[in-house]
Design a protein around this motif. Structure first.
Motif, PDB file in Angstrom:
ATOM      1  N   ARG A  62     -10.285  -6.098   7.392  1.00 37.97           N
ATOM      2  CA  ARG A  62      -9.142  -6.018   8.304  1.00 37.97           C
ATOM      3  C   ARG A  62      -7.820  -6.080   7.549  1.00 37.97           C
ATOM      4  NH1 ARG A  62     -11.043  -9.395  11.611  1.00 37.97           N
ATOM      5  NH2 ARG A  62      -9.845 -11.276  11.148  1.00 37.97           N
ATOM      6  N   LEU A  63      -7.759  -6.910   6.510  1.00 42.02           N
ATOM      7  CA  LEU A  63      -6.544  -7.017   5.694  1.00 42.02           C
ATOM      8  C   LEU A  63      -6.191  -5.675   5.064  1.00 42.02           C
ATOM      9  CD1 LEU A  63      -4.310  -8.509   4.136  1.00 42.02           C
ATOM     10  CD2 LEU A  63      -6.061  -9.253   2.495  1.00 42.02           C
ATOM     11  N   ALA A  64      -7.189  -5.017   4.490  1.00 40.36           N
ATOM     12  CA  ALA A  64      -6.946  -3.706   3.891  1.00 40.36           C
ATOM     13  C   ALA A  64      -6.487  -2.709   4.952  1.00 40.36           C
ATOM     14  CB  ALA A  64      -8.206  -3.207   3.190  1.00 40.36           C
ATOM     15  N   GLU A  65      -7.168  -2.703   6.090  1.00 38.20           N
ATOM     16  CA  GLU A  65      -6.833  -1.747   7.155  1.00 38.20           C
ATOM     17  C   GLU A  65      -5.418  -1.975   7.678  1.00 38.20           C
ATOM     18  OE1 GLU A  65      -9.951  -2.294   9.980  1.00 38.20           O
ATOM     19  OE2 GLU A  65     -11.345  -0.949   8.938  1.00 38.20           O
ATOM     20  N   GLN A  66      -5.025  -3.224   7.883  1.00 40.80           N
ATOM     21  CA  GLN A  66      -3.686  -3.520   8.389  1.00 40.80           C
ATOM     22  C   GLN A  66      -2.607  -3.073   7.409  1.00 40.80           C
ATOM     23  OE1 GLN A  66      -4.833  -7.788   9.520  1.00 40.80           O
ATOM     24  NE2 GLN A  66      -3.214  -7.372  10.976  1.00 40.80           N
ATOM     25  N   THR A  67      -2.883  -3.242   6.115  1.00 42.62           N
ATOM     26  CA  THR A  67      -1.911  -2.823   5.110  1.00 42.62           C
ATOM     27  C   THR A  67      -1.767  -1.301   5.095  1.00 42.62           C
ATOM     28  OG1 THR A  67      -2.491  -4.747   3.753  1.00 42.62           O
ATOM     29  CG2 THR A  67      -1.272  -2.979   2.678  1.00 42.62           C
ATOM     30  N   TYR A  68      -2.893  -0.597   5.159  1.00 40.96           N
ATOM     31  CA  TYR A  68      -2.829   0.875   5.191  1.00 40.96           C
ATOM     32  C   TYR A  68      -2.182   1.376   6.475  1.00 40.96           C
ATOM     33  CZ  TYR A  68      -5.540   1.505   0.929  1.00 40.96           C
ATOM     34  OH  TYR A  68      -5.948   1.509  -0.387  1.00 40.96           O
ATOM     35  N   GLU A  69      -2.421   0.692   7.584  1.00 41.43           N
ATOM     36  CA  GLU A  69      -1.791   1.093   8.850  1.00 41.43           C
ATOM     37  C   GLU A  69      -0.280   0.974   8.759  1.00 41.43           C
ATOM     38  OE1 GLU A  69      -3.516  -1.304  11.915  1.00 41.43           O
ATOM     39  OE2 GLU A  69      -5.494  -0.353  11.715  1.00 41.43           O
ATOM     40  N   ARG A  70       0.218  -0.069   8.106  1.00 48.63           N
ATOM     41  CA  ARG A  70       1.660  -0.306   8.021  1.00 48.63           C
ATOM     42  C   ARG A  70       2.329   0.600   6.981  1.00 48.63           C
ATOM     43  NH1 ARG A  70       5.346  -4.622   8.700  1.00 48.63           N
ATOM     44  NH2 ARG A  70       7.320  -3.957   7.776  1.00 48.63           N
ATOM     45  N   PHE A  71       1.719   0.718   5.794  1.00 46.22           N
ATOM     46  CA  PHE A  71       2.392   1.394   4.689  1.00 46.22           C
ATOM     47  C   PHE A  71       1.761   2.719   4.261  1.00 46.22           C
ATOM     48  CE2 PHE A  71       3.634  -3.097   4.002  1.00 46.22           C
ATOM     49  CZ  PHE A  71       5.014  -2.936   4.066  1.00 46.22           C
ATOM     50  N   GLY A  72       0.531   2.969   4.691  1.00 43.72           N
ATOM     51  CA  GLY A  72      -0.098   4.247   4.358  1.00 43.72           C
ATOM     52  C   GLY A  72      -0.780   4.276   3.011  1.00 43.72           C
ATOM     53  N   ARG A  73      -0.539   3.269   2.182  1.00 44.14           N
ATOM     54  CA  ARG A  73      -1.177   3.240   0.869  1.00 44.14           C
ATOM     55  C   ARG A  73      -1.041   1.848   0.258  1.00 44.14           C
ATOM     56  NH1 ARG A  73       4.044   5.315  -0.681  1.00 44.14           N
ATOM     57  NH2 ARG A  73       4.725   4.422  -2.674  1.00 44.14           N
ATOM     58  N   ILE A  74      -1.839   1.607  -0.774  1.00 41.27           N
ATOM     59  CA  ILE A  74      -1.704   0.412  -1.612  1.00 41.27           C
ATOM     60  C   ILE A  74      -1.728   0.897  -3.058  1.00 41.27           C
ATOM     61  CG2 ILE A  74      -2.701  -1.802  -2.329  1.00 41.27           C
ATOM     62  CD1 ILE A  74      -4.039  -1.965   0.447  1.00 41.27           C
ATOM     63  N   ASP A  75      -0.670   0.593  -3.803  1.00 43.50           N
ATOM     64  CA  ASP A  75      -0.584   1.014  -5.199  1.00 43.50           C
ATOM     65  C   ASP A  75      -1.020  -0.077  -6.159  1.00 43.50           C
ATOM     66  OD1 ASP A  75       0.868   3.674  -4.799  1.00 43.50           O
ATOM     67  OD2 ASP A  75       2.205   2.272  -3.773  1.00 43.50           O
ATOM     68  N   VAL A  76      -0.826  -1.330  -5.734  1.00 39.45           N
ATOM     69  CA  VAL A  76      -1.170  -2.477  -6.582  1.00 39.45           C
ATOM     70  C   VAL A  76      -1.880  -3.515  -5.721  1.00 39.45           C
ATOM     71  CG1 VAL A  76      -0.315  -4.288  -8.115  1.00 39.45           C
ATOM     72  CG2 VAL A  76       0.901  -2.089  -7.991  1.00 39.45           C
ATOM     73  N   LEU A  77      -3.054  -3.938  -6.160  1.00 36.72           N
ATOM     74  CA  LEU A  77      -3.780  -5.022  -5.493  1.00 36.72           C
ATOM     75  C   LEU A  77      -3.897  -6.182  -6.473  1.00 36.72           C
ATOM     76  CD1 LEU A  77      -5.645  -6.365  -3.361  1.00 36.72           C
ATOM     77  CD2 LEU A  77      -7.554  -5.093  -4.410  1.00 36.72           C
TER      78      LEU A  77
END
Length: 257
Positions: A78-93
């Motif tokens: 859910r954490l990953a999905e919420q981040t992608y929903e808000r920003f569309g991508r993750i460049d750094v984890l």
């Protein structure tokens, strides 16, 4: 191309677990100062919301706090999905969340404690890295940073489950560096003893005495001293670095005598 590489993170989206305090908070604030949009995850909603607000006010960066328990498989999803929903991508984890509860003896470690320690320190980072790393590959690049500990290579008897989990995190770092190559870089940070809020529970006088004998730099680290290595691994400055675990420990892991 300039001779000095850039440590800037302009327009990048960084997700940091355990980001509301300690080393995670320092990393989150540093990334925001360098231009990143920052997602701070931790178990308590009020803590992540406060940290998110304070970092946004201090840096002007766009921030988001998400309450999530990374020891829970579905909450990681859910954490990953919420981040992608808000920003569309993750460049750094940055897999920074960790825990090491006290126990009276190894024989008295309960299954609940063991599972909890392995869950937060190893299972959660695996689940998040698997989800986010796969999407980073699809997007064409990214950086994953796993925050380990010198306990992984120099364990004490009072932190055995934690040391086991962090040793597993080291192995995961090397394996995923190959799995997600060549576009996604996976590296680790290996902090030694840092004087974060956790150190308030220490006998600091006894620690200072031990540090003079066991740590070549003869002191614990200040929280801000993790930032240089964390920025290096997140930025293009480390474009040829993967599968590497950087010790930031004052020399303690191999300096005892």
């Amino acid at each position: 191309m300039p001779a000095t590489p850039s440590f800037r993170l302009d327009d990048k989206v960084a997700l940091i677990t355990g980001g509301s305090r300690g080393l995670g908070r320092q990393i989150a604030e540093a990334y925001a100062e360098q231009g990143a949009r920052v997602v701070i995850a931790s178990r308590k909603a009020d803590s992540v919301e406060q940290a998110s607000r304070e970092i946004a006010e201090a840096t002007g960066a766009e921030t988001l706090g998400i309450a999530a328990h990374v020891g829970d498989w579905e909450q990681c999803t859910r954490l990953a999905e919420q981040t992608y929903e808000r920003f569309g991508r993750i460049d750094v984890l940055v897999n920074n969340a960790g825990m090491s509860p006290l126990y009276p003896s190894v024989a008295e470690v309960s299954e609940e404690l063991f599972d909890k320690v392995l869950g937060v320190n190893l299972k959660g980072p695996f689940r998040l890295s698997s989800l986010v790393g796969t999407r980073m590959v699809e997007a064409g690049g990214g950086a994953i940073i796993n925050v380990s500990s010198t306990a992984s290579v120099a364990p004490r008897g009072d932190i055995v489950p934690y040391a086991m989990a962090k040793a597993g995190l080291n192995a995961m770092t090397l394996g995923l560096a190959r799995e997600f190559s060549p576009t996604v870089r996976v590296n680790g940070l290996m902090p030694g003893p840092f004087l974060t809020d956790i150190s308030k529970a220490w006998d600091l006088e006894a620690f200072a005495e031990r540090a003079r004998d066991d740590i070549p730099l003869q002191r614990g680290g200040e929280p801000g001293e993790i930032v240089g290595a964390a920025l290096y691994l997140a930025s293009d400055a480390s474009s040829y670095t993967t599968g590497t675990i950087i010790k930031v420990d004052g020399g303690s892991a191999y300096g005892a005598h």
